[in-house]
Scaffold this motif. Structure first.
Motif, PDB file in Angstrom:
ATOM      1  N   ARG A   1       0.831  -1.208   0.000  1.00  0.00           N
ATOM      2  CA  ARG A   1       0.000   0.000   0.000  1.00  0.00           C
ATOM      3  C   ARG A   1       0.858   1.248   0.000  1.00  0.00           C
ATOM      4  NH1 ARG A   1      -3.594  -2.387   3.625  1.00  0.00           N
ATOM      5  NH2 ARG A   1      -2.472  -1.520   5.393  1.00  0.00           N
ATOM      6  N   GLU A   2       1.904   1.219   0.787  1.00  0.00           N
ATOM      7  CA  GLU A   2       2.710   2.428   0.915  1.00  0.00           C
ATOM      8  C   GLU A   2       3.738   2.574  -0.191  1.00  0.00           C
ATOM      9  OE1 GLU A   2       4.105   3.619   4.690  1.00  0.00           O
ATOM     10  OE2 GLU A   2       2.735   2.255   5.727  1.00  0.00           O
ATOM     11  N   ALA A   3       4.359   1.472  -0.545  1.00  0.00           N
ATOM     12  CA  ALA A   3       5.490   1.578  -1.467  1.00  0.00           C
ATOM     13  C   ALA A   3       5.058   1.728  -2.927  1.00  0.00           C
ATOM     14  CB  ALA A   3       6.398   0.356  -1.313  1.00  0.00           C
ATOM     15  N   ILE A   4       4.015   1.017  -3.327  1.00  0.00           N
ATOM     16  CA  ILE A   4       3.696   0.976  -4.754  1.00  0.00           C
ATOM     17  C   ILE A   4       3.471   2.381  -5.341  1.00  0.00           C
ATOM     18  CG2 ILE A   4       1.974   0.173  -6.463  1.00  0.00           C
ATOM     19  CD1 ILE A   4       1.961  -2.530  -4.907  1.00  0.00           C
ATOM     20  N   PRO A   5       2.622   3.221  -4.710  1.00  0.00           N
ATOM     21  CA  PRO A   5       2.428   4.549  -5.304  1.00  0.00           C
ATOM     22  C   PRO A   5       3.721   5.366  -5.370  1.00  0.00           C
ATOM     23  CG  PRO A   5       0.747   4.097  -3.633  1.00  0.00           C
ATOM     24  CD  PRO A   5       1.773   3.007  -3.529  1.00  0.00           C
ATOM     25  N   LEU A   6       4.565   5.234  -4.369  1.00  0.00           N
ATOM     26  CA  LEU A   6       5.822   5.999  -4.352  1.00  0.00           C
ATOM     27  C   LEU A   6       6.754   5.543  -5.468  1.00  0.00           C
ATOM     28  CD1 LEU A   6       6.348   5.906  -0.480  1.00  0.00           C
ATOM     29  CD2 LEU A   6       5.866   7.964  -1.847  1.00  0.00           C
ATOM     30  N   VAL A   7       6.833   4.249  -5.649  1.00  0.00           N
ATOM     31  CA  VAL A   7       7.719   3.738  -6.705  1.00  0.00           C
ATOM     32  C   VAL A   7       7.165   4.133  -8.078  1.00  0.00           C
ATOM     33  CG1 VAL A   7       8.792   1.689  -7.708  1.00  0.00           C
ATOM     34  CG2 VAL A   7       8.481   1.829  -5.232  1.00  0.00           C
ATOM     35  N   LEU A   8       5.846   4.095  -8.194  1.00  0.00           N
ATOM     36  CA  LEU A   8       5.243   4.494  -9.478  1.00  0.00           C
ATOM     37  C   LEU A   8       5.556   5.951  -9.800  1.00  0.00           C
ATOM     38  CD1 LEU A   8       1.727   2.755  -9.397  1.00  0.00           C
ATOM     39  CD2 LEU A   8       3.715   2.163 -10.822  1.00  0.00           C
ATOM     40  N   GLU A   9       5.651   6.769  -8.751  1.00  0.00           N
ATOM     41  CA  GLU A   9       6.002   8.184  -8.973  1.00  0.00           C
ATOM     42  C   GLU A   9       7.449   8.357  -9.390  1.00  0.00           C
ATOM     43  OE1 GLU A   9       5.438  10.698  -5.536  1.00  0.00           O
ATOM     44  OE2 GLU A   9       3.385   9.975  -5.344  1.00  0.00           O
ATOM     45  N   GLY A  10       8.219   7.303  -9.241  1.00  0.00           N
ATOM     46  CA  GLY A  10       9.624   7.406  -9.623  1.00  0.00           C
ATOM     47  C   GLY A  10      10.536   7.763  -8.468  1.00  0.00           C
ATOM     48  N   ARG A  11       9.991   7.774  -7.249  1.00  0.00           N
ATOM     49  CA  ARG A  11      10.790   8.156  -6.093  1.00  0.00           C
ATOM     50  C   ARG A  11      11.809   7.078  -5.730  1.00  0.00           C
ATOM     51  NH1 ARG A  11       8.237  11.634  -2.214  1.00  0.00           N
ATOM     52  NH2 ARG A  11      10.246  11.469  -1.170  1.00  0.00           N
ATOM     53  N   ASP A  12      12.908   7.492  -5.136  1.00  0.00           N
ATOM     54  CA  ASP A  12      13.793   6.548  -4.470  1.00  0.00           C
ATOM     55  C   ASP A  12      13.102   6.150  -3.166  1.00  0.00           C
ATOM     56  OD1 ASP A  12      15.617   6.821  -6.459  1.00  0.00           O
ATOM     57  OD2 ASP A  12      17.301   7.405  -5.169  1.00  0.00           O
ATOM     58  N   LEU A  13      13.421   4.964  -2.699  1.00  0.00           N
ATOM     59  CA  LEU A  13      12.676   4.455  -1.549  1.00  0.00           C
ATOM     60  C   LEU A  13      13.578   3.715  -0.579  1.00  0.00           C
ATOM     61  CD1 LEU A  13       9.676   3.956  -0.521  1.00  0.00           C
ATOM     62  CD2 LEU A  13       9.882   1.729  -1.622  1.00  0.00           C
ATOM     63  N   LEU A  14      13.357   4.007   0.690  1.00  0.00           N
ATOM     64  CA  LEU A  14      14.022   3.267   1.762  1.00  0.00           C
ATOM     65  C   LEU A  14      12.905   2.538   2.498  1.00  0.00           C
ATOM     66  CD1 LEU A  14      16.611   2.782   3.420  1.00  0.00           C
ATOM     67  CD2 LEU A  14      16.016   4.780   4.775  1.00  0.00           C
TER      68      LEU A  14
ATOM     69  N   GLY B 229       5.153  -9.199   2.110  1.00  0.00           N
ATOM     70  CA  GLY B 229       4.700  -8.924   0.748  1.00  0.00           C
ATOM     71  C   GLY B 229       5.620  -7.927   0.052  1.00  0.00           C
ATOM     72  N   LYS B 230       6.844  -7.816   0.528  1.00  0.00           N
ATOM     73  CA  LYS B 230       7.758  -6.800   0.004  1.00  0.00           C
ATOM     74  C   LYS B 230       8.119  -7.042  -1.460  1.00  0.00           C
ATOM     75  CE  LYS B 230      11.907  -9.118   1.761  1.00  0.00           C
ATOM     76  NZ  LYS B 230      12.445  -9.710   0.522  1.00  0.00           N
ATOM     77  N   THR B 231       8.175  -8.303  -1.859  1.00  0.00           N
ATOM     78  CA  THR B 231       8.602  -8.577  -3.236  1.00  0.00           C
ATOM     79  C   THR B 231       7.643  -7.929  -4.234  1.00  0.00           C
ATOM     80  OG1 THR B 231       9.386 -10.696  -2.396  1.00  0.00           O
ATOM     81  CG2 THR B 231       9.395 -10.390  -4.792  1.00  0.00           C
ATOM     82  N   ALA B 232       6.357  -8.178  -4.021  1.00  0.00           N
ATOM     83  CA  ALA B 232       5.376  -7.562  -4.923  1.00  0.00           C
ATOM     84  C   ALA B 232       5.415  -6.046  -4.794  1.00  0.00           C
ATOM     85  CB  ALA B 232       3.976  -8.085  -4.617  1.00  0.00           C
ATOM     86  N   ALA B 233       5.808  -5.555  -3.621  1.00  0.00           N
ATOM     87  CA  ALA B 233       5.849  -4.103  -3.407  1.00  0.00           C
ATOM     88  C   ALA B 233       6.852  -3.433  -4.329  1.00  0.00           C
ATOM     89  CB  ALA B 233       6.173  -3.789  -1.942  1.00  0.00           C
ATOM     90  N   PHE B 234       7.899  -4.146  -4.728  1.00  0.00           N
ATOM     91  CA  PHE B 234       8.780  -3.497  -5.712  1.00  0.00           C
ATOM     92  C   PHE B 234       8.618  -4.062  -7.119  1.00  0.00           C
ATOM     93  CE2 PHE B 234      12.071  -6.740  -6.046  1.00  0.00           C
ATOM     94  CZ  PHE B 234      12.239  -7.281  -4.777  1.00  0.00           C
ATOM     95  N   VAL B 235       8.256  -5.354  -7.222  1.00  0.00           N
ATOM     96  CA  VAL B 235       8.164  -5.930  -8.569  1.00  0.00           C
ATOM     97  C   VAL B 235       7.006  -5.315  -9.364  1.00  0.00           C
ATOM     98  CG1 VAL B 235       7.695  -8.026  -9.882  1.00  0.00           C
ATOM     99  CG2 VAL B 235       9.320  -8.105  -7.981  1.00  0.00           C
ATOM    100  N   LEU B 236       5.857  -5.145  -8.709  1.00  0.00           N
ATOM    101  CA  LEU B 236       4.696  -4.633  -9.457  1.00  0.00           C
ATOM    102  C   LEU B 236       4.946  -3.233 -10.025  1.00  0.00           C
ATOM    103  CD1 LEU B 236       1.832  -5.955  -7.137  1.00  0.00           C
ATOM    104  CD2 LEU B 236       2.300  -6.718  -9.476  1.00  0.00           C
ATOM    105  N   PRO B 237       5.347  -2.257  -9.191  1.00  0.00           N
ATOM    106  CA  PRO B 237       5.564  -0.930  -9.770  1.00  0.00           C
ATOM    107  C   PRO B 237       6.758  -0.903 -10.733  1.00  0.00           C
ATOM    108  CG  PRO B 237       6.204  -0.944  -7.444  1.00  0.00           C
ATOM    109  CD  PRO B 237       5.534  -2.257  -7.720  1.00  0.00           C
TER     110      PRO B 237
END
Ligand code: AMP
Length: 462
Positions: A29-42, A50-58
């Motif tokens: 929920r938190e990571a996907i929109p941020l990654v889609l925006e192109g942001r760097d993420l920590l 569910g972290k894998t899908a959190a980066f693989v999907l976006p």
């Protein structure tokens, strides 16, 4: 919140639905929109969240949004182990519906096959650092067009001594790129790596607070599938459980359990998505006033409720997503009060229990209750996420996370636990990670692959 609210493309939403996921996990929920925006993420998130899908999907979406015809490597995921590289690459294939050109690069196997795969052109490479550098030195890989870099389980990579390798890999990448760093813990070393790597990163933290877990004494009572209700009644009658929040997977399961408990003379009420607000409020008031002993809830329904330090949380059924276990047991032992989390676990739930123990990085003590020892002749059955009920998965309940669950393959048995409070501290032992996701079922609401008890219930205890 559903996946569609996160801004993912229809093909990815379909892929997620094929896995049986209905709701994103917190890190998604938190990571996907941020990654889609192109942001760097920590991101502070560990296995099981569910972290894998959190980066693989976006990542798939961003690559698809700017798809190119050339055959260069556009995304690089670094993982500490070959098992994780294999798993992540499989997730790439699963979520892309087999459309992404991806390959996994890791040591311990021949070089030639990997060279061939790279030559054919991979857009996404999932790699362990050492072997990746071997390829770089041999000139069999070109990382100059990487647009997205992911460091997965960065803390483990550092623990395994990969920091120099990582820095060498970084030097091979172009300056302009999106960087995502996932780590379960944040040591000084990780922070300094992150500082040098990430550009004004967004941060997301879902790793459960250790203290929350440590404040809760956890125990598993192995029991037969059909005898859970009887055991729960027994535990209440013998005062081993007083007031408790009891979790079931489905709304139907919650209703049925409440009916049966009431028949047994135990005051209980259910709260779940189908209950009206006044009904929920009344159930809570009844619990507070001691008019009922057990409040039977589904995952989602339990999230919003505010009950102070309940003495017990009972997992009548284990959640499908390991991180939900941590959220559930967090409902007890609050504010410095020690709580007790009791899980009634049948043979079908062995793989779920192992995933939870992996997330906790410790085994949970298993105690058989005399008279309720599981019958070893009973074979595991797949867990039905719909239990024949309409809407069982739609909302309310951890069944809301219904999915083709990763049934772990046989891993080593959790270390035997010692002492009643074995579940309290962090044993610090990291159970071996084995390849997972091998028995993914394909349809939502279908069952989980299951390999039964292996490594599950402790040897009989007195
Ligand atoms: P990970 O933390 O990426 O290792 O994922 C842990 C497990 O959760 C894997 O078995 C995934 O298939 C599963 N999973 C990931 N996202 C979801 C979701 N939104 N709903 C249910 N299960 C999920």
């Amino acid at each position: 919140m559903s996946f569609s609210a996160l801004g993912l493309r229809p093909d990815l939403l379909r892929a997620v639905a094929r896995q049986g996921y209905t709701d994103p996990t917190p890190v998604q929920r938190e990571a996907i929109p941020l990654v889609l925006e192109g942001r760097d993420l920590l991101a502070g998130a560990q296995t099981g969240t569910g972290k894998t899908a959190a980066f693989v999907l976006p990542m798939l979406q961003r690559l698809a949004d700017s798809s190119t015809r050339d055959r260069r490597i556009r995304a690089l995921v670094l993982t500490p182990t070959r098992e994780l590289a294999i798993q992540v690459e499989e997730s790439v294939r699963v979520y892309s519906g087999g459309q992404a050109r991806s390959t996994a690069i890791y040591g311990g196997v021949g070089f030639g096959g990997q060279v061939g795969a790279l030559r054919r052109g991979a857009e996404i490479v999932v790699a362990t650092p050492g072997r990746l550098l071997d390829h770089a030195r041999q000139g069999t890989i070109d990382l100059r067009s990487v647009e997205i870099l992911v460091l997965d389980e960065a803390d483990r990579m550092l623990d395994m001594g990969f920091i120099r390798d990582i820095r060498q890999v970084l030097a091979l990448l172009p300056d302009r790129r999106q960087n995502l760093l996932f780590s379960a813990t944040f040591s000084r070393e990780i922070r300094s790596l992150a500082e040098g790597l990430l550009d004004r990163p967004a941060s997301v933290q879902v790793t459960p607070e250790n203290t929350a877990v440590e404040l809760v004494a956890q125990v598993v009572h192995p029991v037969d599938r059909e005898r859970k209700r009887e055991l729960l009644t027994h535990l209440v009658r013998t005062r081993q459980i007083d007031q408790a929040l009891v979790f079931t997977r489905t709304k139907h399961g919650a209703n049925k359990l409440v009916e049966q408990l009431n028949r047994d003379g135990i005051a209980a009420a259910a709260i779940h998505g189908n209950k009206s607000q006044p009904q929920r409020v009344r159930a809570l008031a009844d619990l507070r006033a001691g008019r009922i002993l057990l409040l039977v809830a589904t995952e989602v329904a339990a999230r919003g409720i505010d009950i102070e330090a309940l003495p017990h949380v009972v997992n009548y059924e284990l959640p499908m997503v390991p991180a939900d276990y941590v959220h559930r047991i967090g409902r007890t032992g609050r504010a410095g009060v020690t709580g007790i989390a009791v899980s009634l676990v049948c043979v079908d739930e062995g793989p779920l229990l192992r995933e939870i123990e992996r997330l906790l990085k410790m085994p949970i003590e298993k105690v058989e209750i005399p008279g309720f020892e599981p019958n070893r002749a009973i074979r595991p059955q797949p867990i039905k996420l719909r239990s024949g009920q309409r809407g069982g998965m739609q909302n309310g309940g951890s069944a809301g996370h219904g999915r083709g669950h990763a049934a772990p393959t046989h891993r080593g048995a959790p270390a035997g636990s010692a002492g009643r409070n074995a579940g309290r501290g962090r044993a610090g032992r990291r159970p071996d990670r084995g390849p997972r996701r091998q028995e993914r079922s394909s349809a939502p609401g279908s069952s989980i692959g299951n390999r039964g008890w292996s490594g599950m219930p402790g040897e009989r205890r007195g």
